[in-house]
Scaffold this motif. Structure first.
Motif, PDB file in Angstrom:
ATOM      1  N   ILE A 104      -3.447  12.258  -6.049  1.00 44.67           N
ATOM      2  CA  ILE A 104      -2.761  10.984  -5.791  1.00 44.67           C
ATOM      3  C   ILE A 104      -3.793   9.879  -5.511  1.00 44.67           C
ATOM      4  N   ARG A 105      -4.851  10.224  -4.781  1.00 42.73           N
ATOM      5  CA  ARG A 105      -5.888   9.227  -4.480  1.00 42.73           C
ATOM      6  C   ARG A 105      -6.679   8.853  -5.735  1.00 42.73           C
ATOM      7  N   TRP A 106      -7.061   9.883  -6.489  1.00 44.36           N
ATOM      8  CA  TRP A 106      -8.042   9.723  -7.561  1.00 44.36           C
ATOM      9  C   TRP A 106      -7.466   8.959  -8.757  1.00 44.36           C
ATOM     10  N   ARG A 107      -6.206   9.253  -9.087  1.00 47.36           N
ATOM     11  CA  ARG A 107      -5.573   8.591 -10.233  1.00 47.36           C
ATOM     12  C   ARG A 107      -4.127   8.238  -9.911  1.00 47.36           C
ATOM     13  N   PRO A 108      -3.892   7.130  -9.165  1.00 50.84           N
ATOM     14  CA  PRO A 108      -2.487   6.754  -8.885  1.00 50.84           C
ATOM     15  C   PRO A 108      -1.730   6.552 -10.205  1.00 50.84           C
ATOM     16  N   VAL A 109      -0.566   7.195 -10.353  1.00 56.79           N
ATOM     17  CA  VAL A 109       0.102   7.197 -11.662  1.00 56.79           C
ATOM     18  C   VAL A 109       1.054   6.028 -11.885  1.00 56.79           C
ATOM     19  N   ALA A 110       1.377   5.286 -10.800  1.00 58.06           N
ATOM     20  CA  ALA A 110       2.320   4.166 -10.954  1.00 58.06           C
ATOM     21  C   ALA A 110       1.599   2.866 -10.591  1.00 58.06           C
ATOM     22  N   PRO A 111       0.830   2.306 -11.525  1.00 58.95           N
ATOM     23  CA  PRO A 111      -0.064   1.199 -11.179  1.00 58.95           C
ATOM     24  C   PRO A 111       0.612  -0.077 -10.690  1.00 58.95           C
ATOM     25  N   ILE A 112       1.861  -0.325 -11.099  1.00 55.73           N
ATOM     26  CA  ILE A 112       2.478  -1.599 -10.693  1.00 55.73           C
ATOM     27  C   ILE A 112       3.779  -1.403  -9.916  1.00 55.73           C
ATOM     28  N   GLY A 113       4.070  -0.170  -9.518  1.00 53.66           N
ATOM     29  CA  GLY A 113       5.304   0.066  -8.773  1.00 53.66           C
ATOM     30  C   GLY A 113       6.530  -0.272  -9.614  1.00 53.66           C
ATOM     31  N   VAL A 114       7.588  -0.705  -8.956  1.00 56.26           N
ATOM     32  CA  VAL A 114       8.805  -1.095  -9.683  1.00 56.26           C
ATOM     33  C   VAL A 114       9.158  -2.550  -9.311  1.00 56.26           C
ATOM     34  N   PHE A 115      10.007  -3.175 -10.131  1.00 53.71           N
ATOM     35  CA  PHE A 115      10.363  -4.577  -9.888  1.00 53.71           C
ATOM     36  C   PHE A 115      11.185  -4.737  -8.604  1.00 53.71           C
ATOM     37  N   HIS A 116      10.866  -5.789  -7.853  1.00 55.84           N
ATOM     38  CA  HIS A 116      11.700  -6.183  -6.713  1.00 55.84           C
ATOM     39  C   HIS A 116      12.057  -7.650  -6.915  1.00 55.84           C
ATOM     40  N   SER A 117      13.159  -8.104  -6.289  1.00 55.74           N
ATOM     41  CA  SER A 117      13.489  -9.517  -6.435  1.00 55.74           C
ATOM     42  C   SER A 117      13.834 -10.123  -5.068  1.00 55.74           C
ATOM     43  N   ALA A 118      13.460 -11.404  -4.877  1.00 53.66           N
ATOM     44  CA  ALA A 118      13.710 -12.072  -3.591  1.00 53.66           C
ATOM     45  C   ALA A 118      15.208 -12.335  -3.467  1.00 53.66           C
ATOM     46  N   THR A 119      15.816 -11.840  -2.404  1.00 54.02           N
ATOM     47  CA  THR A 119      17.267 -12.033  -2.235  1.00 54.02           C
ATOM     48  C   THR A 119      17.563 -13.415  -1.641  1.00 54.02           C
ATOM     49  N   GLU A 120      16.508 -14.074  -1.103  1.00 54.97           N
ATOM     50  CA  GLU A 120      16.665 -15.459  -0.623  1.00 54.97           C
ATOM     51  C   GLU A 120      15.329 -16.181  -0.794  1.00 54.97           C
ATOM     52  N   GLU A 121      15.350 -17.500  -0.632  1.00 52.78           N
ATOM     53  CA  GLU A 121      14.087 -18.250  -0.737  1.00 52.78           C
ATOM     54  C   GLU A 121      13.141 -17.834   0.407  1.00 52.78           C
ATOM     55  N   VAL A 122      11.857 -17.642   0.060  1.00 47.59           N
ATOM     56  CA  VAL A 122      10.887 -17.198   1.073  1.00 47.59           C
ATOM     57  C   VAL A 122       9.727 -18.191   1.085  1.00 47.59           C
ATOM     58  N   LYS A 123       9.277 -18.585   2.305  1.00 45.50           N
ATOM     59  CA  LYS A 123       8.056 -19.395   2.400  1.00 45.50           C
ATOM     60  C   LYS A 123       6.952 -18.462   2.869  1.00 45.50           C
ATOM     61  N   PHE A 124       5.857 -18.400   2.086  1.00 39.47           N
ATOM     62  CA  PHE A 124       4.790 -17.457   2.413  1.00 39.47           C
ATOM     63  C   PHE A 124       3.432 -18.100   2.149  1.00 39.47           C
ATOM     64  N   GLN A 125       2.629 -18.252   3.205  1.00 42.06           N
ATOM     65  CA  GLN A 125       1.279 -18.806   3.123  1.00 42.06           C
ATOM     66  C   GLN A 125       1.246 -20.101   2.295  1.00 42.06           C
ATOM     67  N   GLY A 126       2.170 -21.012   2.586  1.00 41.10           N
ATOM     68  CA  GLY A 126       2.185 -22.314   1.912  1.00 41.10           C
ATOM     69  C   GLY A 126       2.891 -22.303   0.564  1.00 41.10           C
ATOM     70  N   PHE A 127       3.333 -21.154   0.093  1.00 40.30           N
ATOM     71  CA  PHE A 127       4.054 -21.082  -1.189  1.00 40.30           C
ATOM     72  C   PHE A 127       5.546 -20.957  -0.917  1.00 40.30           C
ATOM     73  N   VAL A 128       6.324 -21.585  -1.814  1.00 42.43           N
ATOM     74  CA  VAL A 128       7.774 -21.389  -1.730  1.00 42.43           C
ATOM     75  C   VAL A 128       8.163 -20.449  -2.870  1.00 42.43           C
ATOM     76  N   ILE A 129       8.747 -19.329  -2.506  1.00 42.55           N
ATOM     77  CA  ILE A 129       9.150 -18.351  -3.527  1.00 42.55           C
ATOM     78  C   ILE A 129      10.666 -18.441  -3.656  1.00 42.55           C
ATOM     79  N   PRO A 130      11.159 -18.985  -4.813  1.00 39.42           N
ATOM     80  CA  PRO A 130      12.604 -19.189  -4.944  1.00 39.42           C
ATOM     81  C   PRO A 130      13.376 -17.868  -4.953  1.00 39.42           C
ATOM     82  N   LYS A 131      14.635 -17.971  -4.517  1.00 41.41           N
ATOM     83  CA  LYS A 131      15.551 -16.820  -4.577  1.00 41.41           C
ATOM     84  C   LYS A 131      15.580 -16.284  -6.022  1.00 41.41           C
TER      85      LYS A 131
END
Ligand code: HEM
Length: 197
Positions: free
Chosen positions: A30-57
């Motif tokens: 698992i350490r040497w060759r992680p098989v899922a390089p980008i995980g799975v899609f997630h989506s913002a359920t509401e607008e999020v403000k993070f480190q000066g960025f606004v991430i729309p719903k």
């Protein structure tokens, strides 16, 4: 370890605690060759403000697991000689699983609330597959007509949408026990009887 713990009956989950080297092989894989390089899609359920960025719903997110896990799993301070496949890094001097080594579960299964919920099931499957294959067979690189080993380049990866694996390669497989096929069928039959009882 496999032969002394499992004898001629082959590995089962009852042997798991007494096979720390196999557990270490799974952790190192698992350490040497992680098989899922980008995980799975997630989506913002509401607008999020993070480190000066606004991430729309509704924004889609992918955790760059490959980059984060790869960087962490290649950190020589955590894992000396990080490119070498070395299961013993997860064991102490007595051969027991070593709690000091960072858990590779944190590297290949994502993190936070969306960490892979199947990781225990996956680790159990990897344990029994590795134990059964290594108990049953010896694995060697094949040789070409000049007797030179044909070694697979384990850095040559292939993408399969959200999964990444090494390219197909050849391997020489030799049974480690006489009448292996009959033994394996007997083992399967015993397990069928014990699970249906
Ligand atoms: C070696 C095997 C496996 C690996 C390396 C793996 C890895 C991962 C990774 C990296 C994620 C994404 C985490 C994220 O995006 O933050 C994930 C999500 C997930 N995995 Fe696994 N996984 C494995 C096996 C399994 C199994 C066996 C199951 C089910 C029995 C499973 C069920 C899921 C589910 C349902 C999610 C989505 C979780 C969510 O978004 O809340 N996985 N997995």
């Amino acid at each position: 370890q496999l032969d002394s713990v499992c004898g001629s009956r082959g590995p089962s989950f009852e042997h798991r605690e007494r096979l720390p080297y196999i557990e270490a092989i799974v952790k190192e894989t698992i350490r040497w060759r992680p098989v899922a390089p980008i995980g799975v899609f997630h989506s913002a359920t509401e607008e999020v403000k993070f480190q000066g960025f606004v991430i729309p719903k509704g924004t889609l997110f992918l955790d760059n697991i490959w980059s984060a896990s790869w960087a962490q799993s290649r950190d020589p301070a955590l894992f000396p000689n990080p490119d070498t496949f070395e299961p013993a890094r997860f064991l102490d001097a007595a051969g027991n699983l070593c709690p000091q080594t960072p858990d590779s579960n944190l590297l290949g299964f994502g993190r936070g609330r969306r960490v892979c919920p199947g990781r225990d099931f996956a680790n159990a499957g990897l344990f029994i597959a590795a134990a059964s294959m290594l108990w049953s067979f010896d694995f060697e690189w094949p040789v070409d007509v000049n007797g030179k080993q044909i070694v697979c380049d384990t850095f040559e990866m292939e993408d399969h949408t959200i999964l990444s694996t090494v390219r197909p390669f050849e391997i020489k497989v030799t049974p480690r026990h006489a009448s292996l096929e009959e033994k394996l069928f007997e083992m399967l039959k015993e397990r069928d009887t014990s699970t249906s009882a």
